[in-house]
Design a protein around this motif. Structure first.
Motif, PDB file in Angstrom:
ATOM      1  N   MET A   1       0.843  -1.203   0.000  1.00 58.90           N
ATOM      2  CA  MET A   1       0.000   0.000   0.000  1.00 58.90           C
ATOM      3  C   MET A   1       0.875   1.248   0.000  1.00 58.90           C
ATOM      4  O   MET A   1       1.880   1.339   0.695  1.00 58.90           O
ATOM      5  N   ALA A   2       0.503   2.227  -0.819  1.00 59.49           N
ATOM      6  CA  ALA A   2       1.242   3.479  -0.862  1.00 59.49           C
ATOM      7  C   ALA A   2       1.136   4.208   0.469  1.00 59.49           C
ATOM      8  O   ALA A   2       0.151   4.065   1.195  1.00 59.49           O
ATOM      9  N   GLN A   3       2.134   5.020   0.769  1.00 60.35           N
ATOM     10  CA  GLN A   3       2.135   5.771   2.028  1.00 60.35           C
ATOM     11  C   GLN A   3       1.048   6.842   2.054  1.00 60.35           C
ATOM     12  O   GLN A   3       0.536   7.173   3.114  1.00 60.35           O
ATOM     13  N   PHE A   4       0.702   7.377   0.878  1.00 58.89           N
ATOM     14  CA  PHE A   4      -0.262   8.475   0.798  1.00 58.89           C
ATOM     15  C   PHE A   4      -1.271   8.224  -0.311  1.00 58.89           C
ATOM     16  O   PHE A   4      -0.969   7.552  -1.297  1.00 58.89           O
ATOM     17  N   THR A   5      -2.440   8.809  -0.144  1.00 59.95           N
ATOM     18  CA  THR A   5      -3.384   8.954  -1.245  1.00 59.95           C
ATOM     19  C   THR A   5      -3.526  10.445  -1.515  1.00 59.95           C
ATOM     20  O   THR A   5      -3.792  11.228  -0.602  1.00 59.95           O
ATOM     21  N   LEU A   6      -3.318  10.821  -2.772  1.00 56.61           N
ATOM     22  CA  LEU A   6      -3.442  12.212  -3.200  1.00 56.61           C
ATOM     23  C   LEU A   6      -4.682  12.328  -4.072  1.00 56.61           C
ATOM     24  O   LEU A   6      -4.774  11.676  -5.114  1.00 56.61           O
ATOM     25  N   TYR A   7      -5.634  13.131  -3.640  1.00 55.52           N
ATOM     26  CA  TYR A   7      -6.820  13.399  -4.437  1.00 55.52           C
ATOM     27  C   TYR A   7      -6.537  14.632  -5.288  1.00 55.52           C
ATOM     28  O   TYR A   7      -6.184  15.695  -4.756  1.00 55.52           O
ATOM     29  N   SER A   8      -6.687  14.467  -6.595  1.00 58.78           N
ATOM     30  CA  SER A   8      -6.243  15.517  -7.495  1.00 58.78           C
ATOM     31  C   SER A   8      -7.132  15.573  -8.734  1.00 58.78           C
ATOM     32  O   SER A   8      -8.181  14.934  -8.794  1.00 58.78           O
ATOM     33  N   HIS A   9      -6.673  16.353  -9.694  1.00 56.11           N
ATOM     34  CA  HIS A   9      -7.340  16.464 -10.986  1.00 56.11           C
ATOM     35  C   HIS A   9      -6.242  16.553 -12.035  1.00 56.11           C
ATOM     36  O   HIS A   9      -5.265  17.291 -11.848  1.00 56.11           O
ATOM     37  N   ALA A  10      -6.398  15.803 -13.124  1.00 55.40           N
ATOM     38  CA  ALA A  10      -5.308  15.694 -14.085  1.00 55.40           C
ATOM     39  C   ALA A  10      -4.883  17.041 -14.654  1.00 55.40           C
ATOM     40  O   ALA A  10      -3.693  17.346 -14.747  1.00 55.40           O
ATOM     41  N   GLN A  11      -5.849  17.865 -15.032  1.00 60.08           N
ATOM     42  CA  GLN A  11      -5.513  19.132 -15.684  1.00 60.08           C
ATOM     43  C   GLN A  11      -5.397  20.300 -14.710  1.00 60.08           C
ATOM     44  O   GLN A  11      -4.846  21.340 -15.059  1.00 60.08           O
ATOM     45  N   GLY A  12      -5.907  20.157 -13.517  1.00 61.32           N
ATOM     46  CA  GLY A  12      -5.820  21.236 -12.538  1.00 61.32           C
ATOM     47  C   GLY A  12      -4.405  21.399 -12.010  1.00 61.32           C
ATOM     48  O   GLY A  12      -3.686  20.413 -11.814  1.00 61.32           O
ATOM     49  N   PRO A  13      -3.957  22.618 -11.764  1.00 60.22           N
ATOM     50  CA  PRO A  13      -2.570  22.855 -11.360  1.00 60.22           C
ATOM     51  C   PRO A  13      -2.232  22.511  -9.921  1.00 60.22           C
ATOM     52  O   PRO A  13      -1.102  22.127  -9.621  1.00 60.22           O
ATOM     53  N   ASN A  14      -3.186  22.628  -9.001  1.00 56.23           N
ATOM     54  CA  ASN A  14      -2.816  22.604  -7.582  1.00 56.23           C
ATOM     55  C   ASN A  14      -2.373  21.239  -7.068  1.00 56.23           C
ATOM     56  O   ASN A  14      -1.483  21.144  -6.220  1.00 56.23           O
ATOM     57  N   GLY A  15      -2.989  20.175  -7.547  1.00 55.13           N
ATOM     58  CA  GLY A  15      -2.599  18.857  -7.060  1.00 55.13           C
ATOM     59  C   GLY A  15      -1.182  18.475  -7.438  1.00 55.13           C
ATOM     60  O   GLY A  15      -0.480  17.799  -6.675  1.00 55.13           O
ATOM     61  N   TRP A  16      -0.750  18.914  -8.603  1.00 55.52           N
ATOM     62  CA  TRP A  16       0.599  18.559  -9.054  1.00 55.52           C
ATOM     63  C   TRP A  16       1.669  19.216  -8.197  1.00 55.52           C
ATOM     64  O   TRP A  16       2.787  18.705  -8.067  1.00 55.52           O
ATOM     65  N   THR A  17       1.358  20.349  -7.600  1.00 57.68           N
ATOM     66  CA  THR A  17       2.300  20.992  -6.681  1.00 57.68           C
ATOM     67  C   THR A  17       2.673  20.043  -5.541  1.00 57.68           C
ATOM     68  O   THR A  17       3.834  19.955  -5.137  1.00 57.68           O
ATOM     69  N   VAL A  18       1.687  19.337  -5.022  1.00 55.27           N
ATOM     70  CA  VAL A  18       1.929  18.376  -3.939  1.00 55.27           C
ATOM     71  C   VAL A  18       2.715  17.180  -4.458  1.00 55.27           C
ATOM     72  O   VAL A  18       3.610  16.658  -3.778  1.00 55.27           O
ATOM     73  N   ALA A  19       2.418  16.758  -5.681  1.00 52.53           N
ATOM     74  CA  ALA A  19       3.142  15.633  -6.277  1.00 52.53           C
ATOM     75  C   ALA A  19       4.636  15.933  -6.402  1.00 52.53           C
ATOM     76  O   ALA A  19       5.470  15.039  -6.228  1.00 52.53           O
ATOM     77  N   PHE A  20       4.991  17.187  -6.700  1.00 54.55           N
ATOM     78  CA  PHE A  20       6.409  17.548  -6.782  1.00 54.55           C
ATOM     79  C   PHE A  20       7.147  17.160  -5.505  1.00 54.55           C
ATOM     80  O   PHE A  20       8.216  16.544  -5.542  1.00 54.55           O
ATOM     81  N   LEU A  21       6.580  17.545  -4.361  1.00 49.94           N
ATOM     82  CA  LEU A  21       7.270  17.316  -3.101  1.00 49.94           C
ATOM     83  C   LEU A  21       7.235  15.845  -2.697  1.00 49.94           C
ATOM     84  O   LEU A  21       8.211  15.323  -2.149  1.00 49.94           O
ATOM     85  N   LEU A  22       6.133  15.167  -2.952  1.00 46.87           N
ATOM     86  CA  LEU A  22       6.073  13.729  -2.674  1.00 46.87           C
ATOM     87  C   LEU A  22       7.188  13.007  -3.424  1.00 46.87           C
ATOM     88  O   LEU A  22       7.897  12.155  -2.862  1.00 46.87           O
ATOM     89  N   LYS A  23       7.366  13.343  -4.690  1.00 47.12           N
ATOM     90  CA  LYS A  23       8.413  12.708  -5.488  1.00 47.12           C
ATOM     91  C   LYS A  23       9.798  13.114  -4.984  1.00 47.12           C
ATOM     92  O   LYS A  23      10.705  12.276  -4.891  1.00 47.12           O
ATOM     93  N   ALA A  24       9.974  14.374  -4.670  1.00 48.34           N
ATOM     94  CA  ALA A  24      11.277  14.861  -4.216  1.00 48.34           C
ATOM     95  C   ALA A  24      11.730  14.170  -2.931  1.00 48.34           C
ATOM     96  O   ALA A  24      12.923  13.906  -2.739  1.00 48.34           O
ATOM     97  N   LEU A  25      10.770  13.875  -2.059  1.00 41.36           N
ATOM     98  CA  LEU A  25      11.088  13.240  -0.779  1.00 41.36           C
ATOM     99  C   LEU A  25      11.085  11.714  -0.857  1.00 41.36           C
ATOM    100  O   LEU A  25      11.325  11.047   0.147  1.00 41.36           O
ATOM    101  N   GLY A  26      10.806  11.166  -2.027  1.00 43.36           N
ATOM    102  CA  GLY A  26      10.810   9.715  -2.197  1.00 43.36           C
ATOM    103  C   GLY A  26       9.666   9.024  -1.484  1.00 43.36           C
ATOM    104  O   GLY A  26       9.792   7.851  -1.097  1.00 43.36           O
ATOM    105  N   LEU A  27       8.547   9.708  -1.320  1.00 44.45           N
ATOM    106  CA  LEU A  27       7.388   9.141  -0.636  1.00 44.45           C
ATOM    107  C   LEU A  27       6.462   8.486  -1.658  1.00 44.45           C
ATOM    108  O   LEU A  27       6.243   9.020  -2.743  1.00 44.45           O
ATOM    109  N   THR A  28       5.942   7.328  -1.316  1.00 44.07           N
ATOM    110  CA  THR A  28       5.062   6.623  -2.252  1.00 44.07           C
ATOM    111  C   THR A  28       3.630   7.114  -2.089  1.00 44.07           C
ATOM    112  O   THR A  28       3.166   7.372  -0.981  1.00 44.07           O
ATOM    113  N   TYR A  29       2.942   7.215  -3.211  1.00 41.13           N
ATOM    114  CA  TYR A  29       1.570   7.716  -3.156  1.00 41.13           C
ATOM    115  C   TYR A  29       0.768   7.186  -4.340  1.00 41.13           C
ATOM    116  O   TYR A  29       1.315   6.853  -5.398  1.00 41.13           O
ATOM    117  N   GLU A  30      -0.531   7.128  -4.130  1.00 38.89           N
ATOM    118  CA  GLU A  30      -1.473   6.807  -5.189  1.00 38.89           C
ATOM    119  C   GLU A  30      -2.317   8.046  -5.440  1.00 38.89           C
ATOM    120  O   GLU A  30      -2.810   8.659  -4.498  1.00 38.89           O
TER     121      GLU A  30
END
Length: 223
Positions: A1-30
């Motif tokens: 199971m991933a460490q986090f669940t991120l609720y987002s929208h593919a074309q919306g800008p705000n969710g991807w901001t969080v994805a940047f940091l999740l990836k940078a910190l090596g945290l797993t997420y769905e």
């Protein structure tokens, strides 16, 4: 199971901001991409996660399913709890925290709000209202001017390094620099420091990876 669940929208800008940091910190997420056409963001199930009925929202499964919404709050939470080496934080003093906070608040109340309204009236409003389009185009230029004034004298917003303050501006700058300025303004000529900063940020591996992922998800949804 991933460490986090991120609720987002593919074309919306705000969710991807969080994805940047999740990836940078090596945290797993769905990522669960909500269907705005079906009004999933206003469903009772999602309102239990985010009472505001918007994205993003983040659920931390390794912390008793702690939930946080608003992209800047998500960034602050991840940085304080999981950035143990303080790679993306300004520092621990009151002065450093305030300097970082001012940019996060400026992004949320200035850049995000005005750029969002500019996009709405230019591209999505059922009626073209020249006054509204002009007003928000001018606000896009004003916000970029604030950033230009500061970034002409420094490489990053806070502490001489990439922080969550910088990351928070990337996705809306993608729109602002390319589509939301008044006609006739060349972004690279008018805001050269902002354009260079944005290029540097989007070249970061974890940012580039997320932006590529965004393109793939959007393309898949259009099929």
């Amino acid at each position: 199971m991933a460490q986090f669940t991120l609720y987002s929208h593919a074309q919306g800008p705000n969710g991807w901001t969080v994805a940047f940091l999740l990836k940078a910190l090596g945290l797993t997420y769905e990522t669960k991409y909500l269907d705005f056409g079906a009004n999933e963001q206003k469903s009772e199930a999602f309102l239990k996660i985010n009472p505001n009925g918007r994205i993003p929202a983040l659920v931390d499964h390794q912390n008793n399913d702690f939930t946080v919404f608003e992209s800047k709050a998500c960034l602050v939470y991840l940085q304080l709890k999981y950035d143990t080496e303080n790679r993306f934080g300004a520092g621990a003093t009151a002065e450093q925290q305030a300097e970082q906070a001012q940019w996060l608040y400026f992004q949320a109340s200035g850049q995000g709000a005005y750029f969002g309204q500019a996009a709405h009236f230019k591209f999505f409003a059922p009626e073209k209202i020249p006054y509204a389009i002009n007003r928000y185009e001018q606000e896009v230029a004003r916000v970029l001017g604030v950033l230009e004034r500061v970034l002409s004298g420094r490489e990053f917003l806070v502490g001489g390094k990439v922080t969550i303050a910088d990351l928070s501006f990337i996705t809306w700058d993608n729109f602002g620099l390319n589509m939301l300025l008044p006609e006739g303004i060349n972004a690279e000529e008018k805001f050269p420091s902002v354009a260079a900063w944005h290029k540097k940020l989007t070249s970061l591996p974890y940012v580039a990876e997320a932006l590529q992922e965004r393109e793939e998800v959007v393309a898949a949804q259009k099929k």
